[in-house]
Design an enzyme around this catalytic site. Sequence first.
Site, PDB file in Angstrom:
ATOM      1  N   LYS A  80       0.854  -1.203   0.000  1.00  0.00           N
ATOM      2  CA  LYS A  80       0.000   0.000   0.000  1.00  0.00           C
ATOM      3  C   LYS A  80       0.882   1.242   0.000  1.00  0.00           C
ATOM      4  CE  LYS A  80      -1.670   1.553   4.044  1.00  0.00           C
ATOM      5  NZ  LYS A  80      -1.329   2.955   4.333  1.00  0.00           N
ATOM      6  N   ASN A  81       1.905   1.244   0.857  1.00  0.00           N
ATOM      7  CA  ASN A  81       2.694   2.467   1.062  1.00  0.00           C
ATOM      8  C   ASN A  81       3.692   2.723  -0.063  1.00  0.00           C
ATOM      9  OD1 ASN A  81       1.183   2.821   3.286  1.00  0.00           O
ATOM     10  ND2 ASN A  81       2.767   2.247   4.757  1.00  0.00           N
TER      11      ASN A  81
ATOM     12  N   ILE B 238       7.685   7.083  16.881  1.00  0.00           N
ATOM     13  CA  ILE B 238       7.361   7.748  15.614  1.00  0.00           C
ATOM     14  C   ILE B 238       6.067   8.550  15.702  1.00  0.00           C
ATOM     15  CG2 ILE B 238       6.939   7.396  13.129  1.00  0.00           C
ATOM     16  CD1 ILE B 238       9.785   6.647  13.980  1.00  0.00           C
TER      17      ILE B 238
ATOM     18  N   ARG C 151      -4.947  10.209   4.576  1.00  0.00           N
ATOM     19  CA  ARG C 151      -3.986  11.212   5.009  1.00  0.00           C
ATOM     20  C   ARG C 151      -2.846  11.329   4.022  1.00  0.00           C
ATOM     21  NH1 ARG C 151       1.030  12.257   6.010  1.00  0.00           N
ATOM     22  NH2 ARG C 151       1.285  14.053   7.346  1.00  0.00           N
TER      23      ARG C 151
ATOM     24  N   CYS D 114      -5.322  12.075  11.705  1.00  0.00           N
ATOM     25  CA  CYS D 114      -5.857  10.716  11.535  1.00  0.00           C
ATOM     26  C   CYS D 114      -5.823  10.067  12.914  1.00  0.00           C
ATOM     27  CB  CYS D 114      -5.016   9.947  10.534  1.00  0.00           C
ATOM     28  SG  CYS D 114      -3.521   9.350  11.250  1.00  0.00           S
TER      29      CYS D 114
ATOM     30  N   ASP E 145       4.685   0.583  12.049  1.00  0.00           N
ATOM     31  CA  ASP E 145       3.465  -0.076  11.562  1.00  0.00           C
ATOM     32  C   ASP E 145       3.332  -1.507  12.078  1.00  0.00           C
ATOM     33  OD1 ASP E 145       3.548   1.471   8.257  1.00  0.00           O
ATOM     34  OD2 ASP E 145       3.026   2.233  10.234  1.00  0.00           O
TER      35      ASP E 145
ATOM     36  N   ARG F 281      -1.285  14.891  12.151  1.00  0.00           N
ATOM     37  CA  ARG F 281      -0.277  14.469  11.169  1.00  0.00           C
ATOM     38  C   ARG F 281       0.245  15.742  10.492  1.00  0.00           C
ATOM     39  NH1 ARG F 281      -1.190   9.032   9.817  1.00  0.00           N
ATOM     40  NH2 ARG F 281       0.648   8.994   8.480  1.00  0.00           N
ATOM     41  N   PRO F 282       1.178  16.451  11.132  1.00  0.00           N
ATOM     42  CA  PRO F 282       1.660  17.704  10.562  1.00  0.00           C
ATOM     43  C   PRO F 282       2.293  17.481   9.184  1.00  0.00           C
ATOM     44  CG  PRO F 282       3.074  16.980  12.358  1.00  0.00           C
ATOM     45  CD  PRO F 282       1.894  16.068  12.343  1.00  0.00           C
ATOM     46  N   ILE F 283       2.264  18.527   8.383  1.00  0.00           N
ATOM     47  CA  ILE F 283       2.898  18.442   7.053  1.00  0.00           C
ATOM     48  C   ILE F 283       3.936  19.543   6.885  1.00  0.00           C
ATOM     49  CG2 ILE F 283       0.931  17.294   5.916  1.00  0.00           C
ATOM     50  CD1 ILE F 283       0.105  20.072   4.839  1.00  0.00           C
TER      51      ILE F 283
ATOM     52  N   ARG G 166      -8.321  -0.754   4.492  1.00  0.00           N
ATOM     53  CA  ARG G 166      -7.431   0.243   3.865  1.00  0.00           C
ATOM     54  C   ARG G 166      -6.093  -0.395   3.492  1.00  0.00           C
ATOM     55  NH1 ARG G 166      -6.032   4.525   7.682  1.00  0.00           N
ATOM     56  NH2 ARG G 166      -4.638   4.975   5.944  1.00  0.00           N
TER      57      ARG G 166
HETATM   58  C1  EPZ Z   1       4.265   6.781   6.150  1.00  0.00           C
HETATM   59  O1  EPZ Z   1       3.473   7.799   6.740  1.00  0.00           O
HETATM   60  C2  EPZ Z   1       3.355   5.559   6.085  1.00  0.00           C
HETATM   61  N1  EPZ Z   1       2.189   5.862   5.257  1.00  0.00           N
HETATM   62  C3  EPZ Z   1       2.900   5.176   7.493  1.00  0.00           C
HETATM   63  O2  EPZ Z   1       2.126   3.980   7.380  1.00  0.00           O
HETATM   64  C4  EPZ Z   1       4.136   4.884   8.336  1.00  0.00           C
HETATM   65  O3  EPZ Z   1       3.730   4.593   9.654  1.00  0.00           O
HETATM   66  C5  EPZ Z   1       5.068   6.107   8.331  1.00  0.00           C
HETATM   67  O4  EPZ Z   1       5.397   6.459   6.971  1.00  0.00           O
HETATM   68  C6  EPZ Z   1       6.355   5.850   9.091  1.00  0.00           C
HETATM   69  O5  EPZ Z   1       7.007   4.768   8.520  1.00  0.00           O
HETATM   70  C7  EPZ Z   1       2.332   5.848   3.916  1.00  0.00           C
HETATM   71  O6  EPZ Z   1       3.400   5.611   3.382  1.00  0.00           O
HETATM   72  C8  EPZ Z   1       1.084   6.114   3.117  1.00  0.00           C
HETATM   73  P1  EPZ Z   1       6.266  10.225   8.244  1.00  0.00           P
HETATM   74  P2  EPZ Z   1       4.018   9.328   6.760  1.00  0.00           P
HETATM   75  O7  EPZ Z   1       6.134  11.454   7.441  1.00  0.00           O
HETATM   76  O8  EPZ Z   1       4.721   9.612   5.490  1.00  0.00           O
HETATM   77  C9  EPZ Z   1       6.043  13.453  11.684  1.00  0.00           C
HETATM   78  C10 EPZ Z   1       0.282   2.589   7.730  1.00  0.00           C
HETATM   79  O9  EPZ Z   1      -0.217   2.070   8.739  1.00  0.00           O
HETATM   80  N2  EPZ Z   1       5.980  14.445  10.592  1.00  0.00           N
HETATM   81  O10 EPZ Z   1       7.522   9.418   8.148  1.00  0.00           O
HETATM   82  O11 EPZ Z   1       2.912  10.192   7.156  1.00  0.00           O
HETATM   83  C11 EPZ Z   1       4.732  12.660  11.773  1.00  0.00           C
HETATM   84  O12 EPZ Z   1       3.783  13.368  12.530  1.00  0.00           O
HETATM   85  C12 EPZ Z   1       0.740   4.028   7.759  1.00  0.00           C
HETATM   86  O13 EPZ Z   1       0.448   1.988   6.631  1.00  0.00           O
HETATM   87  C13 EPZ Z   1       6.092  15.795  10.903  1.00  0.00           C
HETATM   88  O14 EPZ Z   1       6.236  16.173  12.060  1.00  0.00           O
HETATM   89  O15 EPZ Z   1       5.063   9.225   7.949  1.00  0.00           O
HETATM   90  C14 EPZ Z   1       5.161  11.388  12.452  1.00  0.00           C
HETATM   91  O16 EPZ Z   1       5.211  11.600  13.846  1.00  0.00           O
HETATM   92  C15 EPZ Z   1       0.508   4.685   9.111  1.00  0.00           C
HETATM   93  N3  EPZ Z   1       6.012  16.705   9.904  1.00  0.00           N
HETATM   94  C16 EPZ Z   1       6.591  11.189  11.926  1.00  0.00           C
HETATM   95  O17 EPZ Z   1       7.013  12.453  11.397  1.00  0.00           O
HETATM   96  C17 EPZ Z   1       5.854  16.340   8.597  1.00  0.00           C
HETATM   97  O18 EPZ Z   1       5.812  17.226   7.712  1.00  0.00           O
HETATM   98  C18 EPZ Z   1       6.685  10.145  10.814  1.00  0.00           C
HETATM   99  O19 EPZ Z   1       5.913  10.608   9.764  1.00  0.00           O
HETATM  100  C19 EPZ Z   1       5.743  14.965   8.303  1.00  0.00           C
HETATM  101  C20 EPZ Z   1       5.824  14.030   9.315  1.00  0.00           C
END
Ligand code: EPZ
Length: 433
Positions: A36-37, A342, A106, A130, A320, A135-137, A412
């Site tokens: 999926k990811n 995380i 998300r 979520c 995950d 989930r900050p961006i 999902r």
């Molecule tokens: C990806 O999410 C995966 N989703 C998640 O899988 C996975 O848990 C995560 O990576 C970590 O491996 C997809 O690929 C679709 P991150 P993502 O940006 O990209 C913080 C599942 O169950 N952060 O690495 O959103 C964030 O809040 C899902 O399949 C910021 O602070 O993960 C989190 O605490 C759940 N600012 C940490 O970083 C940002 O701009 C990791 O987030 C972006 C992220």
Amino acid sequence: MLNTERLLCERVLFVEQLRIRGGVPLSGEIAVHGAKNSSLPLLAATILGKSQSVLHNCPRLSDVDAAIRILSYLGCAVERSGDTVCVDTSQLTHFDVPEDLMREMRSSIVFLGAIAARLGKTRISFPGGCELGPRPIDLHLSSLRALGLSIREDHGFLDCEVNGRLKGATISLAFPSVGATENILLAAATAEGTTQILNAAQEPEIIDLAEFLNACGAKISGAGKSTVVIEGVEELHGAEHTVIPDRIVAATYLCCAAATGGEILVRRVRPDDIAGILPVLEQTGCRIYTGEQSVYLKAPGQLKPVKSVRTMPYPGFPTDAQAPVMSLTALADGTSVFVENIFENRYKHVAELARMGADIKVEGKVAVVSGVRTLYGAGVDATDLRGGAALIVAGLAAEGETVVSRIHHIDRGYEQIETSLRSLGAQVERRPG
Ligand code: EPZ
């Protein structure tokens, strides 16, 4: 009827449950579907190529359907046949993504970099939080701004524009965010000049995305390491690509067999992708043998505790897999400690596991699991995708019947999970809620 109302109605009308009769040791073999990811950023990446792309091993999941709905809205011609998805992006008609489509999942934020790079502008809504907490961006936005995209935040929407092409830059990520790394790859592939990502995410899905983009004509090197270099090219064409196997689905099936005292051969998995998980399963007493594209697991008579499981960016133990593995340790003959580094709210499955007799104490990032001899079937709610998977692992091992509600969360990320589990001997059925 508004889209949001339609979605709500669909949700209410089609609330389904899984009914699981536990205590049956799973055995047999199972092939893992595509990741999926990986599929989600790959589908976004097809926007960059000005001709048709073909993705094989694309899983049939609701999140993938949501990504396809976004592509269709943008004007792409999308056709699915089995696990092959063809995307023709030659006739894009929209540059914006409506709020209801953005909010369906998300990770839709990953479309931002691709649309902005292809069309020079886009208007999307914040993807929203979520179940795992806000989930900050911020890393996505600061990175895209560094590439020259102007982003105006307007009442929950992002108005983005660039005159001409994006410009290469050196971007240092404060955290190796998977999504932010993907957005930078998508935006920088056709930017003017060279982009360097420092402290990039190293997950297998990043490598998969870079390999697809390079097949489309991009010039990306170092994907999978902490420094990635992208030499911008004028334009990309479509390409054909096979999605990597889903490493978290593979880990989940291993947990199902381990929790029920069974044995399993998981096929179409890359053992290196779950190298952070296998030692933890071995600590519980499981015997594990790996092949080139398979992992065999035989469960012990009695599961042992795991001293400590700390979730980390790849190649560490993946966040995950935290919830499914926690269900396993709930049955160990001792205490296991989890540290969720995380996400700030990824223990929502604990209250549901407690309803089944699990003894787990949560204090901030730390969860202390005191193993019990037996879990008991109960009515439980899936709180999020992997938390729902954890309830299935527990239900398969529990004495009696477990009914898991709100399984749209599980759909999902797991393709027809009840069919897969039944093929391993599980007594599980899907029924209307
Ligand atoms: C990806 O999410 C995966 N989703 C998640 O899988 C996975 O848990 C995560 O990576 C970590 O491996 C997809 O690929 C679709 P991150 P993502 O940006 O990209 C913080 C599942 O169950 N952060 O690495 O959103 C964030 O809040 C899902 O399949 C910021 O602070 O993960 C989190 O605490 C759940 N600012 C940490 O970083 C940002 O701009 C990791 O987030 C972006 C992220």
